[in-house]
Write an enzyme that holds these catalytic residues in place. Sequence first.
Site, PDB file in Angstrom:
ATOM      1  N   TYR A   1      -8.597  69.664  23.376  1.00 45.37           N
ATOM      2  CA  TYR A   1      -8.300  68.249  22.933  1.00 45.37           C
ATOM      3  C   TYR A   1      -8.089  68.194  21.440  1.00 45.37           C
ATOM      4  CZ  TYR A   1      -9.429  63.453  22.479  1.00 45.37           C
ATOM      5  OH  TYR A   1      -9.240  62.046  22.102  1.00 45.37           O
TER       6      TYR A   1
ATOM      7  N   ASP B   1       1.268  53.081  34.344  1.00 47.06           N
ATOM      8  CA  ASP B   1       0.187  54.187  34.531  1.00 47.06           C
ATOM      9  C   ASP B   1       0.713  54.978  35.818  1.00 47.06           C
ATOM     10  OD1 ASP B   1      -2.948  54.610  33.690  1.00 47.06           O
ATOM     11  OD2 ASP B   1      -2.674  55.363  35.821  1.00 47.06           O
TER      12      ASP B   1
ATOM     13  N   GLY C   1      -0.244  55.225  30.049  1.00 48.40           N
ATOM     14  CA  GLY C   1      -1.624  55.442  30.046  1.00 48.40           C
ATOM     15  C   GLY C   1      -2.424  54.063  30.048  1.00 48.40           C
TER      16      GLY C   1
ATOM     17  N   LYS D   1      -4.749  66.898  19.240  1.00 52.32           N
ATOM     18  CA  LYS D   1      -4.901  65.769  18.493  1.00 52.32           C
ATOM     19  C   LYS D   1      -4.250  66.117  17.082  1.00 52.32           C
ATOM     20  CE  LYS D   1      -6.007  62.641  21.066  1.00 52.32           C
ATOM     21  NZ  LYS D   1      -5.151  61.381  21.431  1.00 52.32           N
TER      22      LYS D   1
END
Length: 315
Positions: free
Chosen positions: A142, A34, A8, A146
């Site tokens: 999200y 990536d 990433g 996490k």
Amino acid sequence: MKRILVVGAGGQIGTELVPHLQKKYGEDNVIAADLKDDMVKKLQDICIGIKLDALDGEAFNQAVKKYNIDSIFNLVALLSATGEKNPQLAWKINMGALINSLEIALENRCAVFTPSSIGAFGTSTPHDNTPQDTVMRPNTIYGVCKVSGELLSDYYFTRFGVDTRSVRFPGIISNGALPGGGTTDYAVNVFYEILKKGHFTCEIPHDSYMDMLYMPDALEAVTTLMEADPSKLKHRNSFNITSMSFTPDMMFECIKKRMPQASFSFEVDPVKAAIADSWPNKMDDSCAREEWGWNPRWDMDAMVDDMLAAIAKKI
């Protein structure tokens, strides 16, 4: 760390983390991966850049073996505001890249860094001086990813001995790559709009406090934590870190002192507003300071001066 793979690497953090790591560990010891062809081409201008889908476990594992990797920096993520548009995709990408990183690290005896976020907190979390260890009930996919990632990374450390480490990033402000769909993006976009048009329309409520961090401090946090003596780490996944906390009004006033002609207005996005209000106003980062020497150097005034100068040169 001797041989590092950044997956990433074409995102906001990765594009600046890669050269930061190269300066510390040598240009040829950092491999940047990536999925997007245009990002891979840009990365290849500065390092060994490869195309890699972090969800493809076999290809991921082959890359680790080919380049004799001992540290994986997993930066793959669909961010908060973007994730709310497609929760299933966010879960697939965020958790898929993480579980592959952990499994491959286990097989190849690698360390793993995966950033967490203030998005891991929710409305029931204490908002002022948010403790290191507290209630974590996020209301975004999200944030759910996490929290799950923190727990999973801790599990791989305690169960299998994988050297997992992480920080809870606040909003990151950078004059490098543009942000990619986060709730705190306004704190970067404002500089481009003000310098181009003299006016900025903000989607975040004028009085919403959020923690922020300037990119140089963010990069130093990553390498300092990964180099820290493991015997001193009481926590691993994940450390609160911050260097400044402000509202849009406070930031815009700081900009107006330098650019009196600048103007600002608000067209609040209800989704982003709800996310911002669920996050801490200011985190307590004393554990990071005590356990591995976290010590940010940038405050809001210094950051605004640097951002205005850097973005002016870019545009």
